[in-house]
Design an enzyme around this catalytic site. Sequence first.
Site, PDB file in Angstrom:
ATOM      1  N   HIS A  46       1.413  19.308  10.966  1.00 48.71           N
ATOM      2  CA  HIS A  46       2.894  20.208  10.928  1.00 48.71           C
ATOM      3  C   HIS A  46       4.253  19.251  10.816  1.00 48.71           C
ATOM      4  CE1 HIS A  46       0.079  23.185  12.764  1.00 48.71           C
ATOM      5  NE2 HIS A  46       0.554  23.892  11.383  1.00 48.71           N
ATOM      6  N   SER A  83      -5.888  20.374  12.640  1.00 47.61           N
ATOM      7  CA  SER A  83      -6.107  21.726  12.532  1.00 47.61           C
ATOM      8  C   SER A  83      -5.695  22.336  13.826  1.00 47.61           C
ATOM      9  CB  SER A  83      -7.252  22.204  11.847  1.00 47.61           C
ATOM     10  OG  SER A  83      -7.369  23.625  12.036  1.00 47.61           O
ATOM     11  N   GLY A  93       0.415  21.799   3.517  1.00 49.68           N
ATOM     12  CA  GLY A  93      -0.288  20.796   3.655  1.00 49.68           C
ATOM     13  C   GLY A  93      -1.532  20.650   2.609  1.00 49.68           C
ATOM     14  N   GLN A 122      -5.107  27.095  -0.629  1.00 46.75           N
ATOM     15  CA  GLN A 122      -4.077  27.821  -0.376  1.00 46.75           C
ATOM     16  C   GLN A 122      -2.787  27.179  -0.889  1.00 46.75           C
ATOM     17  OE1 GLN A 122      -2.694  29.187   3.813  1.00 46.75           O
ATOM     18  NE2 GLN A 122      -1.131  27.120   3.687  1.00 46.75           N
ATOM     19  N   ARG A 174      -7.117  24.809  14.820  1.00 49.91           N
ATOM     20  CA  ARG A 174      -8.373  25.369  15.228  1.00 49.91           C
ATOM     21  C   ARG A 174      -9.372  24.430  15.853  1.00 49.91           C
ATOM     22  NH1 ARG A 174      -7.671  29.194  10.359  1.00 49.91           N
ATOM     23  NH2 ARG A 174      -7.873  31.450  11.629  1.00 49.91           N
TER      24      ARG A 174
HETATM   25  O1  PAF Z   1      -1.203  27.430   6.343  1.00 48.05           O
HETATM   26  C1  PAF Z   1      -0.623  28.198   7.360  1.00 48.05           C
HETATM   27  O2  PAF Z   1      -0.378  27.871   8.523  1.00 48.05           O
HETATM   28  C2  PAF Z   1      -0.489  29.721   6.921  1.00 48.05           C
HETATM   29  O3  PAF Z   1      -1.499  29.993   5.903  1.00 48.05           O
HETATM   30  C3  PAF Z   1       0.867  30.155   6.250  1.00 48.05           C
HETATM   31  C4  PAF Z   1       1.272  29.200   4.989  1.00 48.05           C
HETATM   32  C5  PAF Z   1       2.081  29.749   7.275  1.00 48.05           C
HETATM   33  C6  PAF Z   1       1.029  31.423   6.093  1.00 48.05           C
HETATM   34  O4  PAF Z   1       0.784  32.114   6.971  1.00 48.05           O
END
Ligand code: PAF
Length: 288
Positions: free
Chosen positions: A40, A188, A150, A156, A190
């Site tokens: 991030h 991640s 990312g 996504q 997670r």
């Molecule tokens: O990648 C993420 O953290 C989420 O899927 C996002 C893009 C913020 C949408 O909730």
Amino acid sequence: MRDVHLLQEVAAARTYCEAARARGEVVGLVPTMGALHDGHLSLLRRSVAENDVTVATIFVNPLQFGAGEDLEAYPRGFDDDVRLCAAEGAAAVFAPSTAEMYPAPPVTSLDFGGLSAVLEGACRPGHLAGVGVVVAKLFAIAGACRAYFGEKDWQQLAVVRRLATDLSLPVEVVGCPTVREPDGLALSSRNAYLGSAERAAAGVLHRSLRAGAGLIEAGERRTGAVEAAMAEVLASEALLGPVDYACVVDAATLQRREPLAGELRLLVAAHLGGARLIDNLGAAAPPP
Ligand code: PAF
């Protein structure tokens, strides 16, 4: 460290971004679900470098979690997250409540056709539709901006790009490289679910992707041969649980190609202890 504006209401976030544009400033948007890690932070740094004003969003979007998934357990660390955003130079953090984002359960849904019928879309029904709705809302709130995502979540990213293109949204979607641990594990939120033995085993996902990409670079053009090599590497790790997929597809359409050609993406999803991990890697198959 600069002060960061904390915005909790949709109207306040919209006004904030509109005011920046009225001053002639370009807004960079970094959507997140919090539990920020170096991946991030790399998005934040890039946005801060490329835009006048960076707005990070922190919202754990219930719409993208299926029944029985980890919505309640999803790691949260709001105060640390806000500090990190400030330290990286974000001007504002938009962190709405669920009631603020969804005053009524949305009835609008988004279908990304073949892009969301495969891979994560097949394993997590409704997940990509839920991502689409929240990202569409964030884009509507922020208005014209650059938005940073990312490559770790390759599917996504593909869906978000199509969302912006198909709906003519005034947003430039910027994909950013995956940040990895020294053993190749993609960062991640997670990963926090991994115990120490599981963490030691987790590098197998990246090894499997590299094995597949290596074969393609060596000239292999049979999808099945590449996927078998990926599966073999995954099977060598005794701690690894069920593998949801380990495959190679066209990088843009996410559909299978036979023989392999052009820009490809290898993707893997597998369970390890209490975590479900995903990762991906690019490979190019030039014409023979
Ligand atoms: O990648 C993420 O953290 C989420 O899927 C996002 C893009 C913020 C949408 O909730």
